[in-house]
Design a protein around this motif. Structure first.
Motif: not given
Length: 309
Positions: A104-127
């Motif tokens: 579900f996070i991947a489906l959200f990040l796959n959308q065209t959303v304002t500031g999506i790069r920031i969201y991707k970085s935040l979700f990618f950070f724990p990895f």
């Protein structure tokens, strides 16, 4: 009837070497042999050695004493083993929540959303951060005196909870810490899989009136089966071999209630239990057989599906 004469081979023409004659069949093996050797030396041989050591009483330094199946008989009556096995099963069930969460996070990040790069970085950070750091962060988060969790509970009028000091909550608290980076890993797998989704199938489904959950379940998810397979295998293996978070956050406590099989194996083989290598190897064999059952099941399922196509 006329026959065509085959010109004789010129004695001056050099004969091709064996490799040149078999180049197409041999070349792939030249690339595979190093990987196969590493796999045999660092995976297959240690597995065989673990089975062998489990039949001995051995401290790792002195002479081995053959005891047959005595180590396994002792496991059968060991309450600490059953506590570890129970915790492993809890890890296994709850850790699987990382797969739908990552989807579900991947489906959200796959959308065209304002500031999506920031969201991707935040979700990618724990990895990208170490499991040791994750363990320390959640240890501070759960701290009953200054931790953020109890500060939040205090705001809503609930008393302090010592998550890592209570045998009832400790395993669930560590699993929550492990789910953070594991969800990020599953998210990355699904983001990669979403890039391979066929847009023509999506468009055809839209024309047929599919949308929302129907689009997801009948069109998107079936195309994500390779990513789902990898996510299941990695998550199951991660749940069964969980060690580092337990070592950092509780060291098996309180009263051994947060142990899992991998941590108990470490304790009996290399810690305070007197370097019982044979008993530790028996635990390792049981853990390996559990992992093997799950992985063999998923591999067989994938094989049947491929044969069905």
């Amino acid at each position: 009837m006329t026959t065509t004469a085959v010109p004789p081979t010129s004695p001056d023409q050099p004969r091709r070497s064996w490799y040149k004659r078999n180049e197409i069949g041999v070349t792939p093996w030249l690339f595979l042999i190093p990987a196969i050797l590493f796999f045999l030396v660092y995976v297959i041989f240690p597995i065989i050695q673990s089975f062998n050591i489990s039949a001995y009483q051995w401290d790792g330094l002195g002479e081995k004493e053959y005891v047959g199946l005595s180590n396994y008989q002792e496991l059968w009556d060991d309450p600490a083993f059953y506590t570890s096995l129970k915790n492993n099963l809890i890890w296994l069930v709850l850790y699987l929540l990382a797969i739908p969460a990552g989807l579900f996070i991947a489906l959200f990040l796959n959308q065209t959303v304002t500031g999506i790069r920031i969201y991707k970085s935040l979700f990618f950070f724990p990895f990208v951060i170490s499991q040791v750091v994750v363990g320390l962060v959640f240890t501070w988060f759960y701290d009953p005196t200054f931790g953020l969790l109890n500060s939040i509970l205090g705001v809503v009028g609930l008393g302090p909870v010592n998550v890592l000091g209570d045998p009832t909550y400790v395993t669930y608290g560590i699993i929550a810490a492990g789910l953070w980076p594991q969800t990020a890993y599953c998210m990355i797998l699904y983001l990669t899989g979403l890039n391979a989704v066929d847009p023509e199938q999506v468009e055809a489904a839209r024309l047929d009136g599919a949308k929302g959950w129907k689009m997801l379940w009948y069109v998107i998810v079936p195309q994500l089966k390779p990513a789902t397979f990898i996510a299941f295998v990695v998550t199951i293996v991660g749940a069964l071999r969980s060690f580092d978070l337990i070592s950092i956050m509780t060291n098996g406590g309180p009263f051994g209630e947060s142990r899992v099989l991998s941590f108990y194996m470490f304790e009996v083989a290399l810690s305070e239990y007197g370097f019982r290598m044979g008993y530790g190897a028996a635990i390792a064999v049981v853990l390996f057989l559990i992992m093997l059952c799950f992985i063999a099941y998923f591999l067989y399922s994938m094989y049947k599906e491929e044969r069905g196509h």
